[in-house]
Write a protein that holds these residues in place. Structure first.
Motif, short mmCIF file in Angstrom:
data_model
loop_
_atom_site.label_atom_id
_atom_site.label_comp_id
_atom_site.label_asym_id
_atom_site.label_seq_id
_atom_site.Cartn_x
_atom_site.Cartn_y
_atom_site.Cartn_z
N VAL A 13 0.76 -1.23 -0.13
CA VAL A 13 0.12 -0.03 -0.15
C VAL A 13 1.03 1.24 -0.20
N LEU A 14 2.03 1.36 0.81
CA LEU A 14 2.57 2.23 0.76
C LEU A 14 3.63 2.79 -0.48
N VAL A 15 4.00 1.73 -0.94
CA VAL A 15 4.60 1.95 -2.17
C VAL A 15 3.74 2.41 -3.40
N LEU A 16 2.61 1.66 -3.47
CA LEU A 16 1.48 2.30 -4.55
C LEU A 16 1.00 3.75 -4.19
N ILE A 17 0.89 4.14 -2.90
CA ILE A 17 0.78 5.46 -2.44
C ILE A 17 1.84 6.55 -3.23
N GLY A 18 3.32 5.99 -2.80
CA GLY A 18 4.34 6.57 -3.28
C GLY A 18 4.54 6.91 -4.77
N ALA A 19 3.91 5.71 -5.65
CA ALA A 19 4.05 5.75 -6.98
C ALA A 19 2.98 6.65 -7.49
N ILE A 20 1.81 6.70 -7.01
CA ILE A 20 0.82 7.30 -7.44
C ILE A 20 1.11 8.83 -7.19
N ASN A 21 1.74 9.15 -5.75
CA ASN A 21 2.15 10.56 -5.83
C ASN A 21 3.36 10.94 -6.63
N ILE A 27 2.77 14.46 -13.70
CA ILE A 27 1.79 14.92 -14.40
C ILE A 27 1.26 16.50 -14.03
N LEU A 28 0.88 16.66 -12.90
CA LEU A 28 0.09 17.82 -12.68
C LEU A 28 1.16 18.81 -11.68
N ASN A 29 2.46 18.34 -11.27
CA ASN A 29 3.22 19.12 -10.65
C ASN A 29 2.59 19.58 -9.32
N LYS A 30 2.01 18.60 -8.63
CA LYS A 30 1.23 18.70 -7.23
C LYS A 30 1.89 17.58 -6.38
N ASN A 31 2.17 17.83 -5.34
CA ASN A 31 2.68 16.64 -4.13
C ASN A 31 1.54 16.64 -3.44
N ILE A 32 0.59 15.40 -3.53
CA ILE A 32 -0.53 14.96 -2.78
C ILE A 32 0.01 14.79 -1.33
N VAL A 33 0.96 14.04 -1.08
CA VAL A 33 1.37 13.62 0.15
C VAL A 33 1.63 15.09 1.04
N ALA A 34 2.20 15.95 0.48
CA ALA A 34 2.67 17.27 0.96
C ALA A 34 1.29 18.13 1.29
N ILE A 35 0.39 17.99 0.31
CA ILE A 35 -0.75 18.75 0.68
C ILE A 35 -1.65 18.12 1.83
N LEU A 36 -1.66 16.70 1.87
CA LEU A 36 -2.23 15.86 2.98
C LEU A 36 -1.74 16.50 4.38
N VAL A 37 -0.52 16.50 4.41
CA VAL A 37 0.30 16.90 5.68
C VAL A 37 0.55 18.21 6.07
N SER A 38 -0.21 19.14 5.18
CA SER A 38 -0.11 20.48 5.23
C SER A 38 1.21 21.03 5.28
N ASN A 39 2.23 20.55 4.28
CA ASN A 39 3.35 20.91 4.15
C ASN A 39 4.31 20.68 5.27
N ILE A 42 8.46 17.61 9.01
CA ILE A 42 8.57 16.35 9.90
C ILE A 42 7.98 15.30 9.33
N LEU A 43 6.49 15.58 9.41
CA LEU A 43 5.34 14.36 8.66
C LEU A 43 5.69 13.93 7.37
N LEU A 44 6.33 14.65 6.70
CA LEU A 44 6.60 14.45 4.94
C LEU A 44 7.72 13.48 5.25
N ARG A 45 8.85 14.07 6.14
CA ARG A 45 10.09 13.24 6.02
C ARG A 45 9.55 11.76 6.41
N ILE A 46 8.81 11.72 7.78
CA ILE A 46 8.51 10.48 8.05
C ILE A 46 7.82 9.39 7.14
N ILE A 47 6.86 10.13 6.25
CA ILE A 47 6.17 9.26 5.50
C ILE A 47 6.98 8.79 4.29
#
Length: 72
Positions: A13-21, A27-39, A42-47
């Motif tokens: 699941v985590l690798v699929l999330i990373g690949a989709i991100n 494609i869109l130049n948007k980092n969904i993981v960064a958006i979800l953790v409000s930039n 620390i949380l971004l690095r942990i993920i």
């Protein structure tokens, strides 16, 4: 037949999330993981570290399963 444990399933699941991100970044130049953790840096690095560990786990998975891909 090798039965996947919970760590293997989480890794998939985590690798699929990373690949989709990364696909969305490409494609869109948007980092969904960064958006979800409000930039949160620390949380971004942990993920991203968790995704890295999951990828290493999936690289090791065929060796744990005993799959012999290149043997005749």
């Amino acid at each position: 037949m090798y039965k996947l444990n919970i760590l293997d399933k989480i890794s998939i699941v985590l690798v699929l999330i990373g690949a989709i991100n990364w696909g969305i970044i490409g494609i869109l130049n948007k980092n969904i993981v960064a958006i979800l953790v409000s930039n949160s840096y620390i949380l971004l690095r942990i993920i991203y570290i968790a995704i890295f560990v999951a990828a290493i786990n999936l690289i090791i998975l065929p060796f744990r399963c005993g799959i012999k891909t290149f043997k005749n």
